[in-house]
Design a protein around this motif. Sequence first.
Motif, PDB file in Angstrom:
ATOM      1  N   UNK A  65      -1.706  -2.179  59.088  1.00  0.00           N
ATOM      2  CA  UNK A  65      -2.355  -1.707  60.451  1.00  0.00           C
ATOM      3  C   UNK A  65      -3.788  -2.286  60.324  1.00  0.00           C
ATOM      4  N   UNK A  66      -4.498  -2.160  59.392  1.00  0.00           N
ATOM      5  CA  UNK A  66      -5.781  -2.854  59.320  1.00  0.00           C
ATOM      6  C   UNK A  66      -5.804  -4.439  59.457  1.00  0.00           C
ATOM      7  N   UNK A  67      -4.782  -5.137  59.197  1.00  0.00           N
ATOM      8  CA  UNK A  67      -4.795  -6.576  59.629  1.00  0.00           C
ATOM      9  C   UNK A  67      -4.218  -6.720  61.074  1.00  0.00           C
ATOM     10  N   UNK A  68      -3.602  -5.737  61.660  1.00  0.00           N
ATOM     11  CA  UNK A  68      -3.147  -5.909  62.894  1.00  0.00           C
ATOM     12  C   UNK A  68      -4.226  -5.624  63.876  1.00  0.00           C
ATOM     13  N   UNK A  69      -5.315  -4.902  63.446  1.00  0.00           N
ATOM     14  CA  UNK A  69      -6.397  -4.605  64.133  1.00  0.00           C
ATOM     15  C   UNK A  69      -7.295  -5.714  64.302  1.00  0.00           C
ATOM     16  N   UNK A  70      -7.134  -6.759  63.262  1.00  0.00           N
ATOM     17  CA  UNK A  70      -7.886  -7.906  63.491  1.00  0.00           C
ATOM     18  C   UNK A  70      -8.751  -8.467  62.279  1.00  0.00           C
ATOM     19  N   UNK A  71      -8.352  -7.883  60.915  1.00  0.00           N
ATOM     20  CA  UNK A  71      -9.117  -8.106  59.856  1.00  0.00           C
ATOM     21  C   UNK A  71      -8.575  -9.231  59.099  1.00  0.00           C
ATOM     22  N   UNK A  72      -8.989 -10.358  58.694  1.00  0.00           N
ATOM     23  CA  UNK A  72      -8.407 -11.308  58.211  1.00  0.00           C
ATOM     24  C   UNK A  72      -8.503 -11.268  56.607  1.00  0.00           C
ATOM     25  N   UNK A  73      -9.518 -10.228  55.942  1.00  0.00           N
ATOM     26  CA  UNK A  73      -9.718 -10.331  54.661  1.00  0.00           C
ATOM     27  C   UNK A  73      -9.868  -8.880  54.267  1.00  0.00           C
ATOM     28  N   UNK A  82     -12.713  -2.684  51.670  1.00  0.00           N
ATOM     29  CA  UNK A  82     -13.681  -3.132  52.618  1.00  0.00           C
ATOM     30  C   UNK A  82     -12.720  -4.381  53.264  1.00  0.00           C
ATOM     31  N   UNK A  83     -12.747  -4.300  54.785  1.00  0.00           N
ATOM     32  CA  UNK A  83     -12.061  -5.321  55.760  1.00  0.00           C
ATOM     33  C   UNK A  83     -12.988  -6.067  56.342  1.00  0.00           C
ATOM     34  N   UNK A  84     -12.764  -7.345  56.227  1.00  0.00           N
ATOM     35  CA  UNK A  84     -13.841  -8.319  56.976  1.00  0.00           C
ATOM     36  C   UNK A  84     -13.186  -8.771  58.437  1.00  0.00           C
ATOM     37  N   UNK A  85     -14.026  -8.630  59.359  1.00  0.00           N
ATOM     38  CA  UNK A  85     -13.794  -9.043  60.806  1.00  0.00           C
ATOM     39  C   UNK A  85     -13.693 -10.729  60.716  1.00  0.00           C
ATOM     40  N   UNK A  86     -12.740 -11.260  60.386  1.00  0.00           N
ATOM     41  CA  UNK A  86     -12.553 -12.665  60.501  1.00  0.00           C
ATOM     42  C   UNK A  86     -11.017 -12.888  60.953  1.00  0.00           C
ATOM     43  N   UNK A  87     -11.012 -14.053  61.581  1.00  0.00           N
ATOM     44  CA  UNK A  87      -9.642 -14.448  61.993  1.00  0.00           C
ATOM     45  C   UNK A  87      -8.280 -14.099  60.960  1.00  0.00           C
ATOM     46  N   UNK A  88      -7.153 -13.758  61.409  1.00  0.00           N
ATOM     47  CA  UNK A  88      -6.227 -13.714  60.260  1.00  0.00           C
ATOM     48  C   UNK A  88      -5.597 -15.059  60.126  1.00  0.00           C
ATOM     49  N   UNK A  89      -5.441 -15.445  59.049  1.00  0.00           N
ATOM     50  CA  UNK A  89      -4.971 -16.995  58.718  1.00  0.00           C
ATOM     51  C   UNK A  89      -3.492 -16.918  59.030  1.00  0.00           C
ATOM     52  N   UNK A  90      -2.940 -18.164  59.682  1.00  0.00           N
ATOM     53  CA  UNK A  90      -1.592 -18.445  60.062  1.00  0.00           C
ATOM     54  C   UNK A  90      -0.643 -17.732  59.085  1.00  0.00           C
ATOM     55  N   UNK A  91      -0.899 -17.866  57.794  1.00  0.00           N
ATOM     56  CA  UNK A  91      -0.095 -17.463  56.516  1.00  0.00           C
ATOM     57  C   UNK A  91      -0.274 -16.108  56.266  1.00  0.00           C
ATOM     58  N   UNK A  92      -1.090 -15.405  56.884  1.00  0.00           N
ATOM     59  CA  UNK A  92      -1.375 -13.856  56.520  1.00  0.00           C
ATOM     60  C   UNK A  92      -2.683 -13.506  56.075  1.00  0.00           C
ATOM     61  N   UNK A  93      -2.968 -12.362  55.987  1.00  0.00           N
ATOM     62  CA  UNK A  93      -4.496 -11.912  55.748  1.00  0.00           C
ATOM     63  C   UNK A  93      -4.556 -12.147  54.120  1.00  0.00           C
ATOM     64  N   UNK A  94      -5.912 -12.323  53.625  1.00  0.00           N
ATOM     65  CA  UNK A  94      -6.289 -12.377  52.301  1.00  0.00           C
ATOM     66  C   UNK A  94      -6.627 -11.199  51.713  1.00  0.00           C
ATOM     67  N   UNK A  95      -5.594 -10.241  50.994  1.00  0.00           N
ATOM     68  CA  UNK A  95      -5.814  -8.956  50.496  1.00  0.00           C
ATOM     69  C   UNK A  95      -6.124  -9.257  49.134  1.00  0.00           C
ATOM     70  N   UNK A  96      -7.248  -9.039  48.459  1.00  0.00           N
ATOM     71  CA  UNK A  96      -7.610  -8.947  47.094  1.00  0.00           C
ATOM     72  C   UNK A  96      -7.469  -7.679  46.492  1.00  0.00           C
ATOM     73  N   UNK A  97      -6.542  -7.574  45.237  1.00  0.00           N
ATOM     74  CA  UNK A  97      -6.302  -6.322  44.660  1.00  0.00           C
ATOM     75  C   UNK A  97      -6.661  -6.296  43.224  1.00  0.00           C
ATOM     76  N   UNK A  98      -7.368  -7.451  42.688  1.00  0.00           N
ATOM     77  CA  UNK A  98      -7.736  -7.543  41.280  1.00  0.00           C
ATOM     78  C   UNK A  98      -6.807  -8.299  40.687  1.00  0.00           C
ATOM     79  N   UNK A  99      -5.784  -9.031  41.189  1.00  0.00           N
ATOM     80  CA  UNK A  99      -5.019 -10.210  40.547  1.00  0.00           C
ATOM     81  C   UNK A  99      -5.822 -11.276  40.099  1.00  0.00           C
ATOM     82  N   UNK A 100      -5.644 -11.999  39.004  1.00  0.00           N
ATOM     83  CA  UNK A 100      -6.343 -13.273  38.622  1.00  0.00           C
ATOM     84  C   UNK A 100      -5.054 -14.166  38.096  1.00  0.00           C
TER      85      UNK A 100
END
Length: 322
Positions: free
Chosen positions: A208-216, A247-265
């Motif tokens: 839902x956050x991504x659908x509102x226009x948050x790309x990260x 924290x969600x950043x108001x940037x365009x959502x990439x074609x392959x989906x938003x960048x969601x950082x969850x602490x993976x490396x």
Amino acid sequence: MNYLQTTRDLYREAALNPQRALCCAGGAGPRLPGLDVPAEMTAMNYGCGATVHPEDLSPDSKVLYLGVGGGLEALQFSYFTRRPRSVIALDPVPEMLKTARANLKLAEATNPWFRSEFVDLMEGDALRIPLPEAEVDLVAQNCLFNIFVRADLERALSEAARVLRPGGRLALSDPICDEPIPERLRADERLRAQCISGAIPLDTYLEKIVAAGFGTIEIRARRPYRVLDPLRYGVPEGILLESIEAVAVRTPVPDDGACVFAGETVIFVGNQETFDDGKGHVVVRDVPLPVCRKTASRFRSLGRSDLIVTAPTWHYAGGGCC
């Protein structure tokens, strides 16, 4: 009466008579040098985490805080901005605004740097924010959006996106629950207003956050919040609620989906000094590279023994692939 009116009534009570059991914040947020927080504010810390992150703020920031509570986080945001009306605190409950105003006056008496005019207290709600488009750099809400039914949650996220400038940030703290919550509990207006029965699964919330226009999206904390136990809530087994800080950043959502950082490396342990996946990601040997969930999935799909992809820690601390 609907659930929104029940919520206003509950927080009217909480403004007049502080309720320590309401929500479940673990403390008063970051400890900031030279900031003295009145005890009256701490007693009304009706959140489930923190939304004040120094890395998101600058002296030029303009902040919108949704649901003022006792004024604690509004005061903390003003610590970084220190300008008249640089923090706008919006709340639909007149009694809560009155109490927050009094608490900010107390803070003014013990903090030489602070003036009450730094915080503009406004009556209004998150579903109809009385501000023009692209007005603020950061919108914050602490344990508010989980109260909304899904259609209202979508509207609140859309409103937050509307008033943010390009590249602006939405800082949130909310309960989540990846187990099903019985509908009879979800329909209980008072439990919903108490931030107990409105939690939704994390992935649903992120969608839902991504659908509102948050790309990260950066997930900065995830911790236990409450348990819906059999004795009090009539469930067969206990249901764990967790709270997240994100924290969600108001940037365009990439074609392959938003960048969601969850602490993976990703960690490279091969014979070469670096590994280049040909898609813009260069991993230096033995140096963990923070990656978003979609990049982590891509690296896992390579099936290489010299690439270690760690599990989410749910504590993203910056840097990485995007």
